[in-house]
Scaffold this active site. Structure first.
Site, mmCIF file in Angstrom:
data_model
loop_
_atom_site.group_PDB
_atom_site.id
_atom_site.type_symbol
_atom_site.label_atom_id
_atom_site.label_comp_id
_atom_site.label_asym_id
_atom_site.label_seq_id
_atom_site.Cartn_x
_atom_site.Cartn_y
_atom_site.Cartn_z
ATOM 1 N N LYS A 25 -3.049 -9.488 -23.788
ATOM 2 C CA LYS A 25 -3.834 -8.972 -22.666
ATOM 3 C C LYS A 25 -3.476 -9.700 -21.376
ATOM 4 O O LYS A 25 -3.320 -9.084 -20.316
ATOM 5 C CB LYS A 25 -5.324 -9.113 -22.972
ATOM 6 C CG LYS A 25 -6.259 -8.674 -21.847
ATOM 7 C CD LYS A 25 -6.714 -9.799 -20.937
ATOM 8 C CE LYS A 25 -7.593 -10.790 -21.676
ATOM 9 N NZ LYS A 25 -8.162 -11.814 -20.753
ATOM 10 N N GLN A 190 -8.094 -18.349 -12.948
ATOM 11 C CA GLN A 190 -7.773 -16.984 -12.535
ATOM 12 C C GLN A 190 -7.811 -16.808 -11.024
ATOM 13 O O GLN A 190 -7.167 -15.903 -10.492
ATOM 14 C CB GLN A 190 -8.714 -15.989 -13.209
ATOM 15 C CG GLN A 190 -8.474 -15.843 -14.700
ATOM 16 C CD GLN A 190 -9.488 -14.942 -15.377
ATOM 17 O OE1 GLN A 190 -10.546 -14.642 -14.830
ATOM 18 N NE2 GLN A 190 -9.174 -14.510 -16.589
ATOM 19 N N GLU A 331 -9.940 -20.607 -24.064
ATOM 20 C CA GLU A 331 -10.075 -19.371 -24.835
ATOM 21 C C GLU A 331 -10.092 -19.633 -26.338
ATOM 22 O O GLU A 331 -10.639 -18.843 -27.102
ATOM 23 C CB GLU A 331 -8.928 -18.406 -24.504
ATOM 24 C CG GLU A 331 -9.115 -17.616 -23.234
ATOM 25 C CD GLU A 331 -10.299 -16.666 -23.304
ATOM 26 O OE1 GLU A 331 -10.405 -15.906 -24.283
ATOM 27 O OE2 GLU A 331 -11.130 -16.700 -22.388
ATOM 28 N N ARG A 404 -14.844 -13.418 -28.189
ATOM 29 C CA ARG A 404 -14.547 -14.681 -28.878
ATOM 30 C C ARG A 404 -15.730 -15.150 -29.730
ATOM 31 O O ARG A 404 -15.539 -15.785 -30.763
ATOM 32 C CB ARG A 404 -14.169 -15.768 -27.876
ATOM 33 C CG ARG A 404 -13.029 -15.415 -26.948
ATOM 34 C CD ARG A 404 -11.719 -15.198 -27.652
ATOM 35 N NE ARG A 404 -10.659 -14.917 -26.681
ATOM 36 C CZ ARG A 404 -9.506 -14.352 -26.951
ATOM 37 N NH1 ARG A 404 -9.225 -13.992 -28.193
ATOM 38 N NH2 ARG A 404 -8.609 -14.127 -26.004
#
Length: 443
Positions: A25, A190, A331, A404
């Site tokens: 992704k 990000q 993550e 997650r």
């Protein structure tokens, strides 16, 4: 598996399987952004079809980028082959797409970000290059995700922005001057990636300096830089300063690697069951943070062997807790916490405060759910400590609409009976996860 709200993972089966994982992704959405600012057509092979990537594609379409789905060619299909199940091979067909960008984007539109950090932090910068107003909205939980790093930076670059969090509106003028910019934001990497990805279209490029507290998840910025260089963008980095020079880009042919973060629960599941999992098409060299699984999982007692394009993870029957700084791989934290819950000795994970601002407050969510099963887990602002105990209570594992959290519940469910609420939230990055999980770990 049809869409379901509740899912009970298979319990107590020693796993022996091979599988292929869908495309990344993170790589998919980075390449889509750059393809949209290039001149000429781009084709992307093995593109992941998931909620996050579909939201990115729809957002790009709404600002005027043409994206066409092509007939898939290749061998990177997703599936599981195990002694008891071969029917799930080629279960998920990846996509090939053609991106036809516009030379000048003019639009007045609305873009749904869902809960996708890459959409809400990458697309607003591109919207600043458009001529027109673009309103960004998202899921109810999106309002809690920090946006200051992106929106304050756009304002400093001369772009008018209404609002400070979802929903907000970017009023583009058709160009961004660029130049020198300082940022102190540190809640997400990000913010940096979103600015860098479109910076070669700024009139004067961009010199971006980060000051203050260290940025989390730095490997994702490294991934952004590597993707940019793959496109021929001149980007340099030294001592917290990134410099991007203006450049006209040409279209490319891109193949997306498998998503190594999505391999994590299956690799960990093999450890938990004392079995073995072989992940196919594992890249020999990659910028994905999932590569750190190769070093971390053996610390828990796993055995790892590699070939030119596979990795095999085997459980040894013993799971040892670890103490680790996981600030660079947030993550992976929920899945590693699930593994640590089933270990024989305590674990401490620190420098992970930024995961409180992911799809949900992941530290709080993990403490709540593991405690509800009778586990012993404590947390502070930026750490989690797990002291393994026998889980004494069954019940419903809440996902908080976080993929997650769902996969972490599936890992614990291999050893302890539980039911996962809203398993379909995994479609954010991994469509039909529950089918593949049952195929890999079921009888």
């Amino acid at each position: 598996m049809a869409k379901t709200e509740m899912y009970q993972p298979p319990l107590g089966n020693r796993a022996l399987f091979k599988m292929s994982i869908p495309g990344s992704k993170s790589l998919t959405n980075r390449h889509l952004i750059i393809a949209a600012i290039a001149s000429g057509e781009t084709t992307i092979h093995n593109l992941l079809e998931s909620r996050d990537t579909n939201l990115m594609i729809e957002g790009l379409r709404r600002i005027g980028c043409k994206i066409e789905k092509l007939n898939h060619t290749g061998t990177h299909d997703t599936g599981v082959i195990s002694p008891h199940c071969t029917c799930l091979n080629d279960l998920i067909q990846p996509s090939d797409v053609r991106i036809i960008p516009s030379k000048h984007y003019t639009c007045s539109t609305k873009i749904d970000c869902g809960l996708a950090g890459t959409v809400m932090r990458f697309l607003p910068v591109l919207a600043g290059l458009c001529k027109g107003s673009v309103e960004f909205f998202g899921d109810d939980q999106a309002i809690r995700r920090p946006m200051d790093g992106t929106l304050h930076a756009l304002r400093k670059l001369g772009v008018q922005v209404d609002g400070d969090r979802i929903p907000f509106t970017v009023h583009g003028r058709g160009e961004i001057e660029g130049g020198a910019l300082e940022t102190t934001e540190h809640s997400s990497s990000q913010f940096i990636s979103g600015l860098l990805l479109s910076a070669c279209r700024f009139k004067n490029g961009l010199t971006l300096k980060h000051i203050g507290n260290p940025l989390p998840s730095r490997p994702y910025i490294d991934m952004t830089v590597e993707v940019m260089r793959e496109w021929g963008i001149n980007v340099t980095h030294s001592d917290g300063v990134w410099a991007v020079t203006p450049k006209e880009l040409t279209g490319k042919h891109i193949t997306i690697e498998p998503d190594l973060s999505n391999a994590a629960p299956f690799m960990i599941g093999a450890i938990v069951t004392g079995g073995s999992a072989t992940i196919q098409n594992w890249p020999s060299k990659t910028s994905q943070p999932g590569k750190y699984l190769e070093a971390i999982l053996p610390q828990f007692g796993a055995e790892i062997t590699k070939t030119a394009n596979t990795i095999t993870v085997s459980g040894t029957g013993n799971i040892t807790g670890i103490r680790a700084d996981l600030g660079h791989i947030g993550e992976l934290v929920p899945n590693l916490v699930a593994l640590a819950t089933l270990a024989e000795t305590p674990s401490v994970f620190y420098n992970i405060g930024h995961i409180r601002y992911h799809e949900t407050d992941r530290i709080e969510a993990l403490v709540n759910e593991i405690s509800s099963l009778g586990g012993t887990i404590t947390a502070g602002k930026d750490y989690i400590k797990i002291t393994p105990t026998t889980l004494t209570r069954s019940g419903v594992w809440k996902t908080y609409k976080d993929h997650r959290m769902a996969t972490s519940g599936a890992i614990i469910g291999l050893r302890h009976k539980l039911t996962i609420e809203d398993i379909e939230c995994t479609s954010k990055t991994f469509p039909r996860f529950a089918d593949l999980w049952s195929g890999a770990f079921g009888k």
